[in-house]
Motif scaffolding. Sequence first.
Motif, PDB file in Angstrom:
ATOM      1  N   TYR A 117       0.849  -1.188   0.000  1.00 31.04           N
ATOM      2  CA  TYR A 117       0.000   0.000   0.000  1.00 31.04           C
ATOM      3  C   TYR A 117       0.888   1.244   0.000  1.00 31.04           C
ATOM      4  O   TYR A 117       1.968   1.251   0.591  1.00 31.04           O
ATOM      5  CB  TYR A 117      -0.902   0.036   1.229  1.00 31.04           C
TER       6      TYR A 117
ATOM      7  N   GLN B 130       0.801   5.183   1.256  1.00 32.12           N
ATOM      8  CA  GLN B 130       0.081   6.142   2.084  1.00 32.12           C
ATOM      9  C   GLN B 130       0.736   7.512   1.947  1.00 32.12           C
ATOM     10  O   GLN B 130       1.784   7.781   2.537  1.00 32.12           O
ATOM     11  CB  GLN B 130       0.049   5.711   3.548  1.00 32.12           C
TER      12      GLN B 130
ATOM     13  N   PRO C 248      -4.224   4.699   3.265  1.00 32.91           N
ATOM     14  CA  PRO C 248      -3.430   3.832   2.382  1.00 32.91           C
ATOM     15  C   PRO C 248      -4.197   3.484   1.111  1.00 32.91           C
ATOM     16  O   PRO C 248      -5.411   3.292   1.139  1.00 32.91           O
ATOM     17  CB  PRO C 248      -3.204   2.586   3.240  1.00 32.91           C
TER      18      PRO C 248
ATOM     19  N   PHE D 121      -4.148   0.746  -2.165  1.00 31.44           N
ATOM     20  CA  PHE D 121      -3.658  -0.573  -2.568  1.00 31.44           C
ATOM     21  C   PHE D 121      -2.859  -0.484  -3.858  1.00 31.44           C
ATOM     22  O   PHE D 121      -3.332   0.073  -4.861  1.00 31.44           O
ATOM     23  CB  PHE D 121      -4.865  -1.493  -2.744  1.00 31.44           C
TER      24      PHE D 121
ATOM     25  N   GLN E  44      -0.990  -7.122  -4.824  1.00 34.83           N
ATOM     26  CA  GLN E  44      -0.927  -8.236  -3.890  1.00 34.83           C
ATOM     27  C   GLN E  44      -0.252  -9.425  -4.564  1.00 34.83           C
ATOM     28  O   GLN E  44      -0.522  -9.726  -5.736  1.00 34.83           O
ATOM     29  CB  GLN E  44      -2.329  -8.644  -3.447  1.00 34.83           C
TER      30      GLN E  44
ATOM     31  N   LEU F 261       4.626   6.987   2.544  1.00 33.47           N
ATOM     32  CA  LEU F 261       4.930   5.836   3.403  1.00 33.47           C
ATOM     33  C   LEU F 261       4.429   4.595   2.676  1.00 33.47           C
ATOM     34  O   LEU F 261       3.260   4.532   2.282  1.00 33.47           O
ATOM     35  CB  LEU F 261       4.224   5.986   4.751  1.00 33.47           C
TER      36      LEU F 261
ATOM     37  N   LEU G  50       3.571   0.772   2.844  1.00 34.40           N
ATOM     38  CA  LEU G  50       3.212  -0.227   3.840  1.00 34.40           C
ATOM     39  C   LEU G  50       3.091  -1.598   3.198  1.00 34.40           C
ATOM     40  O   LEU G  50       2.500  -1.744   2.132  1.00 34.40           O
ATOM     41  CB  LEU G  50       1.884   0.143   4.502  1.00 34.40           C
TER      42      LEU G  50
ATOM     43  N   SER H 290      -0.919 -11.724   5.154  1.00 36.34           N
ATOM     44  CA  SER H 290      -2.131 -12.397   5.614  1.00 36.34           C
ATOM     45  C   SER H 290      -2.076 -13.865   5.208  1.00 36.34           C
ATOM     46  O   SER H 290      -1.325 -14.252   4.300  1.00 36.34           O
ATOM     47  CB  SER H 290      -3.382 -11.736   5.027  1.00 36.34           C
TER      48      SER H 290
ATOM     49  N   GLU I 226      -7.785 -11.043   8.435  1.00 35.84           N
ATOM     50  CA  GLU I 226      -7.257  -9.685   8.467  1.00 35.84           C
ATOM     51  C   GLU I 226      -5.792  -9.630   8.056  1.00 35.84           C
ATOM     52  O   GLU I 226      -5.048 -10.588   8.205  1.00 35.84           O
ATOM     53  CB  GLU I 226      -7.430  -9.058   9.850  1.00 35.84           C
ATOM     54  N   GLN I 227      -5.421  -8.446   7.547  1.00 33.55           N
ATOM     55  CA  GLN I 227      -4.051  -8.208   7.146  1.00 33.55           C
ATOM     56  C   GLN I 227      -3.285  -7.580   8.312  1.00 33.55           C
ATOM     57  O   GLN I 227      -3.808  -6.733   9.025  1.00 33.55           O
ATOM     58  CB  GLN I 227      -4.019  -7.272   5.933  1.00 33.55           C
ATOM     59  N   PHE I 228      -2.041  -7.987   8.453  1.00 31.46           N
ATOM     60  CA  PHE I 228      -1.160  -7.448   9.477  1.00 31.46           C
ATOM     61  C   PHE I 228      -0.123  -6.571   8.780  1.00 31.46           C
ATOM     62  O   PHE I 228       0.542  -7.020   7.855  1.00 31.46           O
ATOM     63  CB  PHE I 228      -0.483  -8.576  10.255  1.00 31.46           C
ATOM     64  N   PHE I 229       0.015  -5.352   9.260  1.00 33.01           N
ATOM     65  CA  PHE I 229       0.864  -4.370   8.599  1.00 33.01           C
ATOM     66  C   PHE I 229       2.225  -4.242   9.268  1.00 33.01           C
ATOM     67  O   PHE I 229       2.349  -4.358  10.492  1.00 33.01           O
ATOM     68  CB  PHE I 229       0.183  -3.000   8.593  1.00 33.01           C
ATOM     69  N   GLY I 230       3.215  -3.961   8.439  1.00 35.52           N
ATOM     70  CA  GLY I 230       4.534  -3.619   8.928  1.00 35.52           C
ATOM     71  C   GLY I 230       4.616  -2.140   9.263  1.00 35.52           C
ATOM     72  O   GLY I 230       3.653  -1.396   9.043  1.00 35.52           O
ATOM     73  N   PRO I 231       5.766  -1.691   9.771  1.00 38.13           N
ATOM     74  CA  PRO I 231       5.932  -0.289  10.174  1.00 38.13           C
ATOM     75  C   PRO I 231       6.066   0.676   9.005  1.00 38.13           C
ATOM     76  O   PRO I 231       5.921   1.881   9.178  1.00 38.13           O
ATOM     77  CB  PRO I 231       7.202  -0.313  11.016  1.00 38.13           C
TER      78      PRO I 231
ATOM     79  N   PHE J 274     -13.301  -3.419   8.531  1.00 37.52           N
ATOM     80  CA  PHE J 274     -12.176  -3.415   9.456  1.00 37.52           C
ATOM     81  C   PHE J 274     -11.963  -2.006  10.008  1.00 37.52           C
ATOM     82  O   PHE J 274     -12.251  -1.007   9.339  1.00 37.52           O
ATOM     83  CB  PHE J 274     -10.884  -3.837   8.744  1.00 37.52           C
TER      84      PHE J 274
ATOM     85  N   TYR K 228      -8.579   0.021  11.731  1.00 35.03           N
ATOM     86  CA  TYR K 228      -7.167   0.015  12.077  1.00 35.03           C
ATOM     87  C   TYR K 228      -6.829   1.336  12.765  1.00 35.03           C
ATOM     88  O   TYR K 228      -7.457   2.362  12.515  1.00 35.03           O
ATOM     89  CB  TYR K 228      -6.293  -0.118  10.824  1.00 35.03           C
TER      90      TYR K 228
ATOM     91  N   GLY L  48       3.168   1.750  11.566  1.00 38.34           N
ATOM     92  CA  GLY L  48       2.252   1.128  10.622  1.00 38.34           C
ATOM     93  C   GLY L  48       0.863   1.037  11.203  1.00 38.34           C
ATOM     94  O   GLY L  48       0.570   1.593  12.263  1.00 38.34           O
ATOM     95  N   LEU L  49      -0.003   0.336  10.522  1.00 39.56           N
ATOM     96  CA  LEU L  49      -1.390   0.187  10.955  1.00 39.56           C
ATOM     97  C   LEU L  49      -1.526  -0.989  11.909  1.00 39.56           C
ATOM     98  O   LEU L  49      -0.982  -2.062  11.662  1.00 39.56           O
ATOM     99  CB  LEU L  49      -2.301  -0.028   9.749  1.00 39.56           C
TER     100      LEU L  49
END
Lengths: 110, 115
Positions: A35, A37, A43, A45, A48, A88, A90, A94, A98-103, B34, B36, B43-44
């Motif tokens: 993503y 941002q 963010p 998309f 994927q 940024l 991101l 997954s 749900e999707q888990f995001f990095g920093p 969702f 976040y 990040g989110l």
Amino acid sequence: DAGVTQSPTHLIKTRGQQVTLRCSPKSGHDTVSWYQQALGQGPQFIFQYYEEEERQRGNFPDRFSGHQFPNYSSELNVNALLLGDSALYLCASSLIGEQFFGPGTRLTVL
Amino acid sequence: AQSVAQPEDQVNVAEGNPLTVKCTYSVSGNPYLFWYVQYPNRGLQFLLKYITGDNLVKGSYGFEAEFNKSQTSFHLKKPSALVSDSALYFCAVRDMRNAGNMLTFGGGTRLMVKP
């Protein structure tokens, strides 16, 4: 479990250059999404990857490309950088749900 | 096409008061929804999701959200706000018919909780 990791943290490039950003997914996750941002926005998309192939793509030009490796990690490549690519970036991983995001990686284009 | 609207750029609330952050969505099929949260230079972080079932969904840190199909809304709520809840909140939607799990995000709402 280290969660989703991204490198580098920050990056400064000049217009016209190329950049590669990297992402390692959360352990056990096989799908990676990217993503963009922009400052003050939500963010957006980019694309994927699943099973080393691009499964879905957002409304981004071909200058944005990616790759997924057999260990599920992923790269985002941006060619011919524009000032407007400053953002940024991101990565999210997954398995299902749900999707888990990095920093994120903060890219500045000068 | 799918879209999300967060009509408020910023929500201000006093600590201890209830808070609501609004979200409306549009999808062709049935939605996955969702919330976040994003802290500065981070990040989110996933808060909660609605897939199916009970319209009231409970999530992390005391947050909950109510799914309203007729109003196509998914507002985030918390009974008693904390100063540490101050952050940027994003609502996101995914179309269940979508083979991938691409998320479409709203523009975000900044929550400011004052002591």
